[in-house]
Design a protein around this motif. Structure first.
Motif, mmCIF file in Angstrom:
data_model
loop_
_atom_site.group_PDB
_atom_site.id
_atom_site.type_symbol
_atom_site.label_atom_id
_atom_site.label_comp_id
_atom_site.label_asym_id
_atom_site.label_seq_id
_atom_site.Cartn_x
_atom_site.Cartn_y
_atom_site.Cartn_z
ATOM 1 N N TRP A 12 -15.098 60.187 -3.794
ATOM 2 C CA TRP A 12 -15.154 58.738 -4.464
ATOM 3 C C TRP A 12 -16.396 58.998 -5.619
ATOM 4 C CZ3 TRP A 12 -13.817 54.162 -5.610
ATOM 5 C CH2 TRP A 12 -14.578 53.354 -5.939
ATOM 6 N N GLU A 13 -17.469 59.667 -5.453
ATOM 7 C CA GLU A 13 -18.376 59.709 -6.371
ATOM 8 C C GLU A 13 -17.967 60.013 -7.731
ATOM 9 O OE1 GLU A 13 -18.573 61.197 -3.184
ATOM 10 O OE2 GLU A 13 -20.058 59.582 -2.477
ATOM 11 N N ARG A 16 -15.615 57.427 -9.050
ATOM 12 C CA ARG A 16 -16.210 56.323 -9.460
ATOM 13 C C ARG A 16 -16.624 56.441 -10.851
ATOM 14 N NH1 ARG A 16 -17.214 52.275 -11.329
ATOM 15 N NH2 ARG A 16 -18.758 50.641 -10.633
ATOM 16 N N LYS A 17 -16.992 57.378 -11.332
ATOM 17 C CA LYS A 17 -17.662 57.755 -12.619
ATOM 18 C C LYS A 17 -16.344 57.775 -13.796
ATOM 19 C CE LYS A 17 -20.863 61.056 -11.030
ATOM 20 N NZ LYS A 17 -21.442 62.631 -11.143
ATOM 21 N N LEU A 19 -14.077 55.397 -13.506
ATOM 22 C CA LEU A 19 -13.473 53.926 -13.960
ATOM 23 C C LEU A 19 -14.235 53.384 -14.782
ATOM 24 C CD1 LEU A 19 -13.627 52.725 -10.028
ATOM 25 C CD2 LEU A 19 -11.550 53.396 -11.422
ATOM 26 N N LYS A 22 -17.335 47.915 -14.472
ATOM 27 C CA LYS A 22 -18.053 47.747 -13.108
ATOM 28 C C LYS A 22 -16.996 47.100 -12.166
ATOM 29 C CE LYS A 22 -21.643 45.296 -10.875
ATOM 30 N NZ LYS A 22 -22.320 44.216 -10.456
ATOM 31 N N ILE A 23 -17.008 47.401 -10.873
ATOM 32 C CA ILE A 23 -15.996 46.714 -10.041
ATOM 33 C C ILE A 23 -16.472 45.348 -9.484
ATOM 34 C CG2 ILE A 23 -15.050 47.045 -7.662
ATOM 35 C CD1 ILE A 23 -15.348 50.257 -8.035
ATOM 36 N N GLU A 27 -17.420 46.913 -3.402
ATOM 37 C CA GLU A 27 -17.160 48.231 -3.822
ATOM 38 C C GLU A 27 -16.742 48.943 -2.731
ATOM 39 O OE1 GLU A 27 -19.121 51.660 -6.292
ATOM 40 O OE2 GLU A 27 -19.912 49.792 -6.690
ATOM 41 N N GLU A 28 -17.445 48.451 -1.314
ATOM 42 C CA GLU A 28 -17.178 49.242 -0.416
ATOM 43 C C GLU A 28 -15.964 49.205 0.112
ATOM 44 O OE1 GLU A 28 -18.184 51.747 2.860
ATOM 45 O OE2 GLU A 28 -19.533 51.342 0.900
ATOM 46 N N VAL A 30 -13.097 49.084 -1.956
ATOM 47 C CA VAL A 30 -12.349 49.885 -2.832
ATOM 48 C C VAL A 30 -12.933 51.292 -2.525
ATOM 49 C CG1 VAL A 30 -12.290 50.502 -5.314
ATOM 50 C CG2 VAL A 30 -12.647 47.972 -4.689
ATOM 51 N N ARG A 31 -13.878 51.623 -2.136
ATOM 52 C CA ARG A 31 -14.183 53.035 -1.803
ATOM 53 C C ARG A 31 -13.399 53.572 -0.495
ATOM 54 N NH1 ARG A 31 -16.566 55.522 2.081
ATOM 55 N NH2 ARG A 31 -17.164 53.591 2.974
ATOM 56 N N TRP A 34 -9.908 54.187 -1.431
ATOM 57 C CA TRP A 34 -9.863 55.232 -2.291
ATOM 58 C C TRP A 34 -9.641 56.410 -1.575
ATOM 59 C CZ3 TRP A 34 -7.886 57.674 -6.097
ATOM 60 C CH2 TRP A 34 -8.415 59.259 -6.199
#
Length: 52
Positions: A12-13, A16-17, A19, A22-23, A27-28, A30-31, A34
């Motif tokens: 995820w980390e 995330r970079k 994207l 901003k979500i 965000e949790e 979406v994480r 994913w």
């Protein structure tokens, strides 16, 4: 080779970079989605290796 948890092709980390912005929203959630989707290619490859 970096250490990744089993079943993860792109953590995820790192995703995330990539994207663009901003979500909006939680965000949790979406994480979590994913990580569930990211697990599927690993599961498929594992089943192919074990089945044949």
């Amino acid at each position: 080779m970096e250490n990744r948890k089993a079943g993860s092709t792109l953590p995820w980390e790192e995703f995330r970079k990539m994207l663009p912005e901003k979500i909006q929203g939680d965000e949790e959630v979406v994480r979590r989605i994913w990580e569930e989707v990211d697990y599927l290619p690993w599961l498929f490859i594992w089943h192919v290796l074990v089945s044949f």
